[in-house]
Design a protein around this motif. Structure first.
Motif, mmCIF file in Angstrom:
data_model
loop_
_atom_site.group_PDB
_atom_site.id
_atom_site.type_symbol
_atom_site.label_atom_id
_atom_site.label_comp_id
_atom_site.label_asym_id
_atom_site.label_seq_id
_atom_site.Cartn_x
_atom_site.Cartn_y
_atom_site.Cartn_z
ATOM 1 N N TYR A 72 51.091 15.326 -43.302
ATOM 2 C CA TYR A 72 49.779 14.805 -42.899
ATOM 3 C C TYR A 72 48.752 15.928 -42.898
ATOM 4 O O TYR A 72 48.991 16.993 -42.313
ATOM 5 N N GLU B 202 56.091 5.739 -39.547
ATOM 6 C CA GLU B 202 56.818 5.481 -40.796
ATOM 7 C C GLU B 202 56.908 6.746 -41.636
ATOM 8 O O GLU B 202 57.918 7.007 -42.292
ATOM 9 N N GLY B 203 55.842 7.556 -41.609
ATOM 10 C CA GLY B 203 55.904 8.841 -42.300
ATOM 11 C C GLY B 203 56.931 9.754 -41.659
ATOM 12 O O GLY B 203 57.699 10.440 -42.349
ATOM 13 N N LEU C 155 48.247 6.344 -43.642
ATOM 14 C CA LEU C 155 49.648 5.956 -43.473
ATOM 15 C C LEU C 155 50.043 6.109 -42.009
ATOM 16 O O LEU C 155 49.784 7.151 -41.397
ATOM 17 N N THR D 289 53.650 1.979 -48.967
ATOM 18 C CA THR D 289 52.998 3.275 -49.167
ATOM 19 C C THR D 289 54.031 4.389 -49.197
ATOM 20 O O THR D 289 53.981 5.276 -50.052
ATOM 21 N N VAL D 290 54.982 4.340 -48.267
ATOM 22 C CA VAL D 290 56.045 5.356 -48.237
ATOM 23 C C VAL D 290 56.850 5.307 -49.531
ATOM 24 O O VAL D 290 57.146 6.347 -50.138
ATOM 25 N N ALA E 190 47.932 9.381 -49.645
ATOM 26 C CA ALA E 190 47.526 8.125 -49.010
ATOM 27 C C ALA E 190 46.579 8.477 -47.878
ATOM 28 O O ALA E 190 46.793 9.473 -47.177
ATOM 29 N N HIS F 63 52.575 -0.355 -44.935
ATOM 30 C CA HIS F 63 52.938 1.057 -44.851
ATOM 31 C C HIS F 63 54.302 1.358 -45.468
ATOM 32 O O HIS F 63 54.467 2.421 -46.084
ATOM 33 N N ALA G 72 48.216 7.084 -37.181
ATOM 34 C CA ALA G 72 48.109 7.066 -38.646
ATOM 35 C C ALA G 72 47.376 8.326 -39.082
ATOM 36 O O ALA G 72 46.873 9.095 -38.255
#
Length: 335
Positions: free
Chosen positions: A113, A99-100, A95, A80-81, A92, A77, A236
């Motif tokens: 999101y 973390e997002g 995710l 991904t960020v 994505a 992840h 997620a």
């Protein structure tokens, strides 16, 4: 007197010239290339929550939306960020939200999101497993230097540690834990280098079916961190970068609509799990048994969902995974 046919010659020549010009224009349009579909780079982390992506791909929903999708495999992840921040990907499909949220708290409008994955003991994603022949029966049995692996990233290992602390275990005394890529979890148990671990679906279903491992407990975030087995741990979800949504709002809207179609069918049509065979390398005989999270589009979140999401984000702040408290409603984008 001029011959009668001469009275008709000029109009006929003019008509022929017009017909020729029209034919030229039509031919010019015929050779123009068709307008190219809008291209989107989408990061995909190997979790069963990515199923709607494969549904939308295989059933042509992205194509119908005039989108050309490039799948970009993601092994963690944090990567991904980074890819979202550096414009390496536009979106994505799974995710982790902590973390997002951490990135969004540091750099607002980096990502949003469009759907969230609700996890618990009924809608299974995260879980603890052990070797098939382990005497461990509950999380409290992870003692005497129990060696554990964790799904990668600060959010995953942070949640695993927090759950184990909740049941009274001490890291370094009762257990040790290390991040490992999802793809090596089965081998980590087979090799004997680890006694168990915190893993995700479909990895867990595969290791149990192959009698390499056994489940100890699933849905641990809801049970131990949210304090309610029935709560949805929105751990997620699917995201789009803020830059992508700002620069290409119509393309983003079409992507969200195609994704929503994939979400609906992934959850309503059991045959859709067959797409996990090619997309996630799940053995064909196991595809129908792989559990899925409760995937909710941002536009369909209930007040209870909003509350569960905020509580999970606040726990992330307490754990130090999210730098500053963030409003969950500001982290989602409804389409």
């Amino acid at each position: 007197m001029p011959r009668p046919e001469l009275f008709f010659a000029a109009p006929l020549r003019a008509t022929a010239r017009l017909a020729g010009a029209a034919a030229f224009v039509l031919a010019a349009f015929a050779v123009l290339p068709a307008q190219a579909a809008d291209r989107i780079k989408v990061g995909v982390f190997p979790s069963s929550a990515a199923l709607p992506f494969y549904v939308a791909m295989n059933r042509g929903y992205f194509k119908e939306a005039d989108l050309e999708i490039e799948e970009v495999p993601m092994t963690s992840h944090p990567l991904t960020v980074q890819a979202l921040v550096s414009n390496g990907i536009d979106a994505a499909v799974n995710l982790v939200t902590l973390e997002g949220a951490n990135m969004e708290s540091r750099r607002p409008n980096t990502l949003k999101y469009i759907s969230l994955n609700g996890q618990n003991a009924q809608h299974v994603i995260e879980q603890f497993v052990v070797k098939a022949d382990s005497p461990a029966r509950t999380l409290k049995d992870f003692r005497n230097g129990f060696k554990l692996f964790s799904a990668p990233g600060p959010a995953n290992i942070g949640a695993a540690r927090a759950v184990l602390r909740k049941v009274g275990l001490a890291e370094g005394k009762d257990f040790t834990i290390q991040e490992q890529q999802i793809g090596v979890h089965l081998g980590a148990l087979q090799s004997g280098n680890f006694d168990g671990g915190y893993t995700l679906e479909p990895s867990a279903t595969i290791m149990v079916a192959q009698k390499v491992g056994k489940r100890i407990e699933a849905g641990v975030i809801s049970t131990y961190l949210l304090g309610n087995k029935s709560a949805s741990a929105f751990a997620a979800g699917a995201v789009m970068s803020g830059r992508f949504m700002a620069d290409k709002p119509d393309v983003a809207r079409r992507f969200a609509a195609a994704w929503a179609r994939g979400v609906k069918e992934a959850q309503a049509d059991s045959s859709a799990r067959g797409y996990l065979v090619q997309g996630m390398k799940v053995p064909p005989e196991l595809a129908a048994t792989v559990p899925l999270p409760r995937i909710v589009m941002a536009r369909d979140m209930t007040p209870a969902d909003v509350g569960d999401f905020q509580k999970f984000l606040d726990i992330g702040t307490e754990l130090g995974v999210v730098k500053d408290r963030i409003d969950g409603k500001a982290l989602v984008q409804a389409f």
